[in-house]
Design an enzyme around this catalytic site. Structure first.
Site, PDB file in Angstrom:
ATOM      1  N   HIS A   1     -31.107 -51.857  22.888  1.00 37.32           N
ATOM      2  CA  HIS A   1     -29.991 -50.911  22.971  1.00 37.32           C
ATOM      3  C   HIS A   1     -30.391 -49.560  22.396  1.00 37.32           C
ATOM      4  CE1 HIS A   1     -26.228 -49.146  21.219  1.00 37.32           C
ATOM      5  NE2 HIS A   1     -25.962 -49.186  22.515  1.00 37.32           N
TER       6      HIS A   1
ATOM      7  N   ASP B   1     -41.327 -37.425  37.788  1.00 35.07           N
ATOM      8  CA  ASP B   1     -41.866 -36.989  39.076  1.00 35.07           C
ATOM      9  C   ASP B   1     -43.384 -36.845  38.965  1.00 35.07           C
ATOM     10  OD1 ASP B   1     -42.495 -34.346  38.085  1.00 35.07           O
ATOM     11  OD2 ASP B   1     -40.490 -33.650  38.613  1.00 35.07           O
TER      12      ASP B   1
ATOM     13  N   ASP C   1     -26.098 -46.962  28.432  1.00 36.23           N
ATOM     14  CA  ASP C   1     -25.434 -46.997  27.134  1.00 36.23           C
ATOM     15  C   ASP C   1     -23.993 -46.498  27.254  1.00 36.23           C
ATOM     16  OD1 ASP C   1     -24.807 -46.995  24.423  1.00 36.23           O
ATOM     17  OD2 ASP C   1     -26.718 -46.103  23.835  1.00 36.23           O
TER      18      ASP C   1
ATOM     19  N   MET D   1     -33.914 -32.910  33.585  1.00 35.65           N
ATOM     20  CA  MET D   1     -34.630 -31.742  33.086  1.00 35.65           C
ATOM     21  C   MET D   1     -34.056 -30.489  33.752  1.00 35.65           C
ATOM     22  SD  MET D   1     -38.634 -30.631  33.308  1.00 35.65           S
ATOM     23  CE  MET D   1     -39.286 -31.865  32.201  1.00 35.65           C
TER      24      MET D   1
ATOM     25  N   TYR E   1     -39.014 -32.631  27.089  1.00 36.53           N
ATOM     26  CA  TYR E   1     -40.343 -33.124  26.717  1.00 36.53           C
ATOM     27  C   TYR E   1     -40.330 -33.762  25.327  1.00 36.53           C
ATOM     28  CZ  TYR E   1     -42.587 -30.594  30.619  1.00 36.53           C
ATOM     29  OH  TYR E   1     -42.977 -30.138  31.853  1.00 36.53           O
TER      30      TYR E   1
ATOM     31  N   TYR F   1     -38.373 -30.754  39.381  1.00 40.33           N
ATOM     32  CA  TYR F   1     -37.280 -31.019  38.447  1.00 40.33           C
ATOM     33  C   TYR F   1     -36.584 -32.337  38.786  1.00 40.33           C
ATOM     34  CZ  TYR F   1     -37.905 -26.353  36.530  1.00 40.33           C
ATOM     35  OH  TYR F   1     -38.422 -25.233  35.918  1.00 40.33           O
TER      36      TYR F   1
ATOM     37  N   ASN G   1     -37.271 -35.237  37.176  1.00 40.75           N
ATOM     38  CA  ASN G   1     -37.387 -36.152  36.044  1.00 40.75           C
ATOM     39  C   ASN G   1     -35.996 -36.568  35.571  1.00 40.75           C
ATOM     40  OD1 ASN G   1     -40.315 -35.689  35.796  1.00 40.75           O
ATOM     41  ND2 ASN G   1     -39.634 -33.631  35.261  1.00 40.75           N
TER      42      ASN G   1
END
Length: 146
Positions: A22, A30, A66, A76, A116, A134, A136
């Protein structure tokens, strides 16, 4: 082979998803994401022949998001000055909406370098062959309720 498990979930990736607890996070990256550099303290799983949407959809069949945080899904953010469209985000929102009743309310956009930094703390990074920029996405694992 297993019955009912999406075929894009390799044995290695299934093991990683099972090991996660958890609030652990996983990045589906990507093809441009520096997975090996950012993932020095994470498990890096190669999925070069696959795109992010198919991996995301498969993971969400076995992986709860979650519910104790407002934004268990992070994207991102596009850097100021980049003239880039992100239609893949709409695909992500459709996939997540199928898996989670909260729909697209679970998404946060995270500034690139902050993304990052968060990714450096991820349990795992999946390096895909996704060519969209973009693309990710980071998921925070929830609790499996039997």
């Amino acid at each position: 082979m297993l019955k009912g498990i999406p075929r894009v979930l390799s044995p290695e990736l299934l093991k990683v998803l099972c090991e996660m607890g958890h609030s652990d996070t996983i990045v589906i990256a990507d093809g441009n994401f520096p997975a090996e550099t950012i993932g020095k303290n994470a498990i890096v799983v190669r999925a070069d022949g696959h795109g992010v949407p198919e991996i995301l959809e498969a993971i969400l069949k076995v992986f709860p998001l979650d519910t104790y945080v407002d934004y268990p899904v992070s994207l991102m953010q596009v850097m100021p000055g980049d003239d880039v469209k992100t239609p893949i985000w709409d695909v992500y929102k459709e996939i997540v909406s199928e898996a989670d009743d909260r729909g697209d309310k679970v998404f946060a956009e995270v500034e690139r370098f902050e993304f990052y930094e968060k990714a450096k703390k991820a349990y795992a990074i999946i390096a895909t062959g996704e060519t969209a920029v973009y693309a990710n996405i980071m998921l925070q694992k929830g609790v499996v309720i039997a």
